[in-house]
Design a protein around this motif. Structure first.
Motif, PDB file in Angstrom:
ATOM      1  N   HIS A  44       0.894  -1.317  -0.006  1.00 29.31           N
ATOM      2  CA  HIS A  44      -0.059   0.078  -0.023  1.00 29.31           C
ATOM      3  C   HIS A  44       0.757   1.338   0.130  1.00 29.31           C
ATOM      4  CE1 HIS A  44      -2.695  -3.048   2.000  1.00 29.31           C
ATOM      5  NE2 HIS A  44      -3.629  -2.342   1.392  1.00 29.31           N
ATOM      6  N   THR A  45       0.335   2.279  -0.576  1.00 33.04           N
ATOM      7  CA  THR A  45       0.729   3.601  -0.646  1.00 33.04           C
ATOM      8  C   THR A  45      -0.170   4.534   0.140  1.00 33.04           C
ATOM      9  OG1 THR A  45       2.706   3.375  -2.166  1.00 33.04           O
ATOM     10  CG2 THR A  45       1.799   5.722  -1.605  1.00 33.04           C
ATOM     11  N   TYR A  46      -0.119   5.199   1.257  1.00 35.58           N
ATOM     12  CA  TYR A  46      -1.327   6.081   1.869  1.00 35.58           C
ATOM     13  C   TYR A  46      -0.838   7.357   1.494  1.00 35.58           C
ATOM     14  CZ  TYR A  46      -3.575   8.431   5.551  1.00 35.58           C
ATOM     15  OH  TYR A  46      -4.170   9.470   6.254  1.00 35.58           O
ATOM     16  N   VAL A  47      -1.439   8.159   0.874  1.00 37.80           N
ATOM     17  CA  VAL A  47      -1.320   9.898   0.857  1.00 37.80           C
ATOM     18  C   VAL A  47      -1.998  10.527   1.877  1.00 37.80           C
ATOM     19  CG1 VAL A  47      -1.016  11.773  -0.587  1.00 37.80           C
ATOM     20  CG2 VAL A  47      -0.694   9.363  -1.544  1.00 37.80           C
ATOM     21  N   GLU A  48      -1.229  10.826   2.917  1.00 35.85           N
ATOM     22  CA  GLU A  48      -1.945  11.575   4.310  1.00 35.85           C
ATOM     23  C   GLU A  48      -2.275  12.901   3.763  1.00 35.85           C
ATOM     24  OE1 GLU A  48      -2.034  13.466   7.991  1.00 35.85           O
ATOM     25  OE2 GLU A  48      -0.515  13.839   6.649  1.00 35.85           O
ATOM     26  N   LYS A  49      -3.270  13.516   4.434  1.00 31.11           N
ATOM     27  CA  LYS A  49      -3.592  15.004   3.983  1.00 31.11           C
ATOM     28  C   LYS A  49      -2.607  16.045   4.126  1.00 31.11           C
ATOM     29  CE  LYS A  49      -5.340  15.830   8.893  1.00 31.11           C
ATOM     30  NZ  LYS A  49      -6.791  16.222   9.524  1.00 31.11           N
ATOM     31  N   SER A  50      -1.497  15.862   4.948  1.00 29.76           N
ATOM     32  CA  SER A  50      -0.618  16.973   5.084  1.00 29.76           C
ATOM     33  C   SER A  50       0.530  16.646   3.867  1.00 29.76           C
ATOM     34  CB  SER A  50       0.159  16.935   6.396  1.00 29.76           C
ATOM     35  OG  SER A  50       1.025  15.861   6.413  1.00 29.76           O
ATOM     36  N   ALA A  51       0.473  15.767   2.831  1.00 21.40           N
ATOM     37  CA  ALA A  51       1.288  15.614   2.051  1.00 21.40           C
ATOM     38  C   ALA A  51       1.793  16.489   0.925  1.00 21.40           C
ATOM     39  CB  ALA A  51       1.058  14.119   1.182  1.00 21.40           C
ATOM     40  N   ASP A  52       3.048  16.452   0.730  1.00 18.30           N
ATOM     41  CA  ASP A  52       3.593  17.575  -0.442  1.00 18.30           C
ATOM     42  C   ASP A  52       2.827  16.852  -1.716  1.00 18.30           C
ATOM     43  OD1 ASP A  52       5.018  18.319  -2.704  1.00 18.30           O
ATOM     44  OD2 ASP A  52       6.700  19.120  -1.340  1.00 18.30           O
ATOM     45  N   LEU A  53       2.036  17.400  -2.313  1.00 17.78           N
ATOM     46  CA  LEU A  53       1.463  16.645  -3.674  1.00 17.78           C
ATOM     47  C   LEU A  53       2.326  16.533  -4.631  1.00 17.78           C
ATOM     48  CD1 LEU A  53      -2.149  18.214  -3.770  1.00 17.78           C
ATOM     49  CD2 LEU A  53      -1.433  16.203  -2.646  1.00 17.78           C
ATOM     50  N   ALA A  54       3.276  17.382  -4.920  1.00 25.99           N
ATOM     51  CA  ALA A  54       4.306  16.914  -6.060  1.00 25.99           C
ATOM     52  C   ALA A  54       4.991  15.857  -5.776  1.00 25.99           C
ATOM     53  CB  ALA A  54       5.159  18.293  -6.271  1.00 25.99           C
ATOM     54  N   LEU A  55       5.481  15.876  -4.548  1.00 32.82           N
ATOM     55  CA  LEU A  55       6.300  14.674  -4.122  1.00 32.82           C
ATOM     56  C   LEU A  55       5.355  13.427  -4.223  1.00 32.82           C
ATOM     57  CD1 LEU A  55       8.830  14.239  -1.046  1.00 32.82           C
ATOM     58  CD2 LEU A  55       6.921  12.463  -1.149  1.00 32.82           C
ATOM     59  N   ALA A  56       4.294  13.512  -3.420  1.00 29.52           N
ATOM     60  CA  ALA A  56       3.225  12.331  -3.400  1.00 29.52           C
ATOM     61  C   ALA A  56       2.922  11.974  -4.970  1.00 29.52           C
ATOM     62  CB  ALA A  56       2.182  12.650  -3.007  1.00 29.52           C
ATOM     63  N   ILE A  57       2.840  12.663  -5.655  1.00 30.66           N
ATOM     64  CA  ILE A  57       2.703  12.252  -7.182  1.00 30.66           C
ATOM     65  C   ILE A  57       3.555  11.335  -7.735  1.00 30.66           C
ATOM     66  CG2 ILE A  57       2.391  12.939  -9.517  1.00 30.66           C
ATOM     67  CD1 ILE A  57      -0.122  13.294  -8.131  1.00 30.66           C
ATOM     68  N   LYS A  58       5.006  11.909  -7.824  1.00 28.39           N
ATOM     69  CA  LYS A  58       6.045  11.133  -8.225  1.00 28.39           C
ATOM     70  C   LYS A  58       6.466   9.753  -7.531  1.00 28.39           C
ATOM     71  CE  LYS A  58       9.104  14.691  -7.253  1.00 28.39           C
ATOM     72  NZ  LYS A  58      10.316  15.408  -7.295  1.00 28.39           N
ATOM     73  N   VAL A  59       6.121   9.878  -6.336  1.00 30.24           N
ATOM     74  CA  VAL A  59       6.478   8.487  -5.374  1.00 30.24           C
ATOM     75  C   VAL A  59       5.458   7.350  -5.748  1.00 30.24           C
ATOM     76  CG1 VAL A  59       6.428   7.501  -3.039  1.00 30.24           C
ATOM     77  CG2 VAL A  59       7.765   9.733  -3.548  1.00 30.24           C
ATOM     78  N   THR A  60       4.265   8.001  -5.561  1.00 29.68           N
ATOM     79  CA  THR A  60       2.989   6.951  -5.941  1.00 29.68           C
ATOM     80  C   THR A  60       3.130   6.406  -7.116  1.00 29.68           C
ATOM     81  OG1 THR A  60       1.735   8.110  -4.332  1.00 29.68           O
ATOM     82  CG2 THR A  60       0.572   6.658  -5.748  1.00 29.68           C
ATOM     83  N   ASP A  61       3.634   7.319  -8.166  1.00 31.60           N
ATOM     84  CA  ASP A  61       3.484   6.838  -9.638  1.00 31.60           C
ATOM     85  C   ASP A  61       4.792   5.454  -9.850  1.00 31.60           C
ATOM     86  OD1 ASP A  61       2.977   6.548 -12.383  1.00 31.60           O
ATOM     87  OD2 ASP A  61       4.825   7.760 -12.730  1.00 31.60           O
ATOM     88  N   ASN A  62       5.838   6.113  -9.313  1.00 33.40           N
ATOM     89  CA  ASN A  62       6.942   5.119  -9.311  1.00 33.40           C
ATOM     90  C   ASN A  62       6.600   3.884  -8.369  1.00 33.40           C
ATOM     91  OD1 ASN A  62       9.808   4.138  -7.527  1.00 33.40           O
ATOM     92  ND2 ASN A  62      10.078   4.900  -9.707  1.00 33.40           N
ATOM     93  N   ALA A  63       5.927   3.876  -7.293  1.00 33.87           N
ATOM     94  CA  ALA A  63       5.660   2.508  -6.670  1.00 33.87           C
ATOM     95  C   ALA A  63       4.572   1.734  -7.464  1.00 33.87           C
ATOM     96  CB  ALA A  63       4.826   3.109  -5.392  1.00 33.87           C
ATOM     97  N   LYS A  64       3.863   2.331  -8.225  1.00 38.42           N
ATOM     98  CA  LYS A  64       3.007   1.363  -9.146  1.00 38.42           C
ATOM     99  C   LYS A  64       3.473   1.276 -10.495  1.00 38.42           C
ATOM    100  CE  LYS A  64       0.099  -1.000 -10.292  1.00 38.42           C
ATOM    101  NZ  LYS A  64      -0.129  -2.526  -9.637  1.00 38.42           N
ATOM    102  N   THR A  65       4.435   1.911 -11.175  1.00 34.14           N
ATOM    103  CA  THR A  65       4.590   2.118 -12.706  1.00 34.14           C
ATOM    104  C   THR A  65       5.957   1.471 -12.979  1.00 34.14           C
ATOM    105  OG1 THR A  65       4.706   4.225 -13.147  1.00 34.14           O
ATOM    106  CG2 THR A  65       2.714   3.309 -13.131  1.00 34.14           C
ATOM    107  N   GLN A  66       6.835   1.787 -11.957  1.00 34.31           N
ATOM    108  CA  GLN A  66       8.280   1.479 -12.386  1.00 34.31           C
ATOM    109  C   GLN A  66       8.508   0.350 -12.851  1.00 34.31           C
ATOM    110  OE1 GLN A  66      10.916  -0.264 -10.612  1.00 34.31           O
ATOM    111  NE2 GLN A  66      12.517   0.386 -12.001  1.00 34.31           N
ATOM    112  N   ARG A  67       7.751  -0.737 -12.183  1.00 36.85           N
ATOM    113  CA  ARG A  67       7.622  -2.297 -12.820  1.00 36.85           C
ATOM    114  C   ARG A  67       6.591  -2.800 -12.160  1.00 36.85           C
ATOM    115  NH1 ARG A  67      12.632  -6.279 -12.376  1.00 36.85           N
ATOM    116  NH2 ARG A  67      11.167  -7.231 -13.709  1.00 36.85           N
ATOM    117  N   PHE A  68       5.681  -3.568 -13.144  1.00 36.78           N
ATOM    118  CA  PHE A  68       4.539  -3.986 -12.455  1.00 36.78           C
ATOM    119  C   PHE A  68       4.662  -5.430 -11.846  1.00 36.78           C
ATOM    120  CE2 PHE A  68       2.769  -1.350 -16.280  1.00 36.78           C
ATOM    121  CZ  PHE A  68       2.426  -0.474 -15.333  1.00 36.78           C
ATOM    122  N   SER A  69       5.548  -6.157 -12.296  1.00 37.56           N
ATOM    123  CA  SER A  69       5.740  -7.829 -11.728  1.00 37.56           C
ATOM    124  C   SER A  69       6.286  -7.797 -10.354  1.00 37.56           C
ATOM    125  CB  SER A  69       6.329  -8.690 -12.751  1.00 37.56           C
ATOM    126  OG  SER A  69       7.844  -7.775 -12.844  1.00 37.56           O
TER     127      SER A  69
END
Length: 429
Positions: free
Chosen positions: A237-262
């Protein structure tokens, strides 16, 4: 499977097991310089024979395509340039790590005058059963060699040509360092009955490490009479909490899902705080739409994402919250607060790896303390849950168990501690 086949496999494994047990005695006393020499020899052999390895891997890939293996499975099977380079890097990193064997820790003097400490020793013979990824052959062999263990490796039939070739290089590297080649044995028999013999032979094997899909791991865990180090799922899981820096959250969450799927450390469920859900999901949904990611949503996230054109969305089922996709699919839920996020992760997760994106110190401390997983992360991608990335050189697998080893299992995870007592003639009164 007929009884004759089972008996034959047991007899075949008996020889392999006895050879490994004999080799383990040698490995327990092998010097650091000698063990490192094997790994350096192997580095050189891999570089020299890179083209032959590629050809062997191409045969496995072609056979896999003919048999209808999924794209995710083929991705795990492929020895790409990146995978090859990572094998070399992991060997070099393992060489650079301190040898744990013989280390004595925690020595304390007792009132009687004796001194009590603990010495790190090998486990003995480690059996590793794995699917697809042929780079596991190198990582597992290297870690077992450096930690003073003998090992028996049984890869999947889908990677038989790659593993056969890698096994030959490992044994040549052992020969060059004058270590018995039976210290690392790669089983080439595709008969599954030999796996059963392997996991029910505690007289030869001290620990089993299954590394593969849930079906393989569950089967081994239920039938093994040898202790196992395992994980079943990678529902991260990746949990984006309400105080998150959104720019950072976008980059990290995208990497966590799409850098590799398998891989098992890819994020499979996104949790978003309701206070920032619309803004965050609109941005990440636009990115994932361009990457053709299917989003399986709870009602609130479905409402937000349905307003975006071109998104592949559907309503999440109950099963989605407990599914490891290994594919361009993610489940998404909007939560009201951190309590709900932690509760969801502990209920539906697999105790593998979970991350929080936040700038709130209290929220981060709670998440790191209360989420019951082998790796918990702050403001970074779940894809970092890996032995090499943790500085372990490589990993033999990820353990979600709580006894002996937890998280990526590196050199220390392949050792045990025994008590050592130093005396000066003291007598117990």
């Amino acid at each position: 499977m007929n009884q004759n086949s089972i008996t034959s496999s047991q007899e075949n494994f008996r020889l392999i097991g006895q050879q490994a047990r004999d080799a383990s005695s040698y490995m327990a006393r092998a010097e650091t310089k000698q063990k490192n020499a094997v790994l350096l020899n192997l580095c050189q052999l891999l570089k020299v024979h890179r083209e032959e390895l590629r050809q062997a891997n191409d045969i496995d890939l072609a056979n896999g395509k003919k048999s209808g293996l999924s794209d995710a499975f083929l991705d795990r099977l492929r020895i790409s340039d990146t995978v090859f380079d990572s094998m070399i890097d992991s060997l070099k990193q393992i060489v650079s790590l301190p040898d744990p064997i013989g280390e004595v820790i925690g020595v304390k003097s007792q009132p009687t005058g004796i001194m009590v400490g603990q010495m790190r020793v090998p486990l003995g013979v480690i059996g590793i059963i794995y699917e697809s990824r042929p780079n596991v052959t190198i990582d597992a062999a290297a870690l077992c060699i450096k930690s003073g263990n003998a090992t028996i490796l049984r890869g999947g039939s889908d990677a038989i040509e790659s593993n056969r070739f890698l096994g030959s290089l490992i044994q040549r590297a052992l020969d060059q360092a004058r270590i018995p080649r039976t210290a690392v044995q790669v089983i080439q028999n595709p008969d599954r009955s030999i796996v059963r013999a392997m996991i029910t032979s505690p007289e030869y094997v001290d620990v089993i490490v299954p590394r593969g899909g849930k079906k393989l791991t569950s089967l081994i865990a239920s039938e093994a009479t040898v202790p196992t180090i395992k994980h079943l799922d990678g529902i991260c899981h990746t949990y984006v909490e309400k105080s998150a820096d959104l720019a950072l959250a976008i980059k990290v969450t995208d990497n966590a899902k799409t850098q590799r799927f398998s891989p098992c450390n890819a994020t499979e469920t996104l949790l978003v705080d309701q206070a920032i859900a619309k803004e965050f999901l609109t941005q990440i949904g636009t990115i994932w739409s361009q990457k053709d990611i299917e989003m399986r949503c709870d009602p609130l996230s479905f409402e937000i994402l349905s307003a975006l054109s071109g998104t592949k969305i559907k309503e999440a089922s109950k099963e989605d919250w407990s599914t490891e996709y290994n594919a361009p699919i993610i489940s998404i839920r909007v939560v009201s607060n951190i309590d709900e996020a932690i509760e969801h992760i502990n209920q539906h997760g697999s105790h593998h790896t979970d991350a929080i994106i936040t700038t709130d110190v209290n929220a981060s401390n709670r998440f790191l303390r209360e989420v019951d997983s082998s790796s918990v992360m702050l403001n970074t991608s779940t894809r970092f849950a890996d032995g090499f990335e943790y500085g372990l050189g490589a990993e033999i697998g990820i353990s979600t168990d709580k006894l002996h080893a937890r998280g990526p299992v590196g050199l220390n995870g392949l050792t045990s501690l025994k008590y050592v007592v130093y005396g000066h003639g003291e007598l117990r009164g």
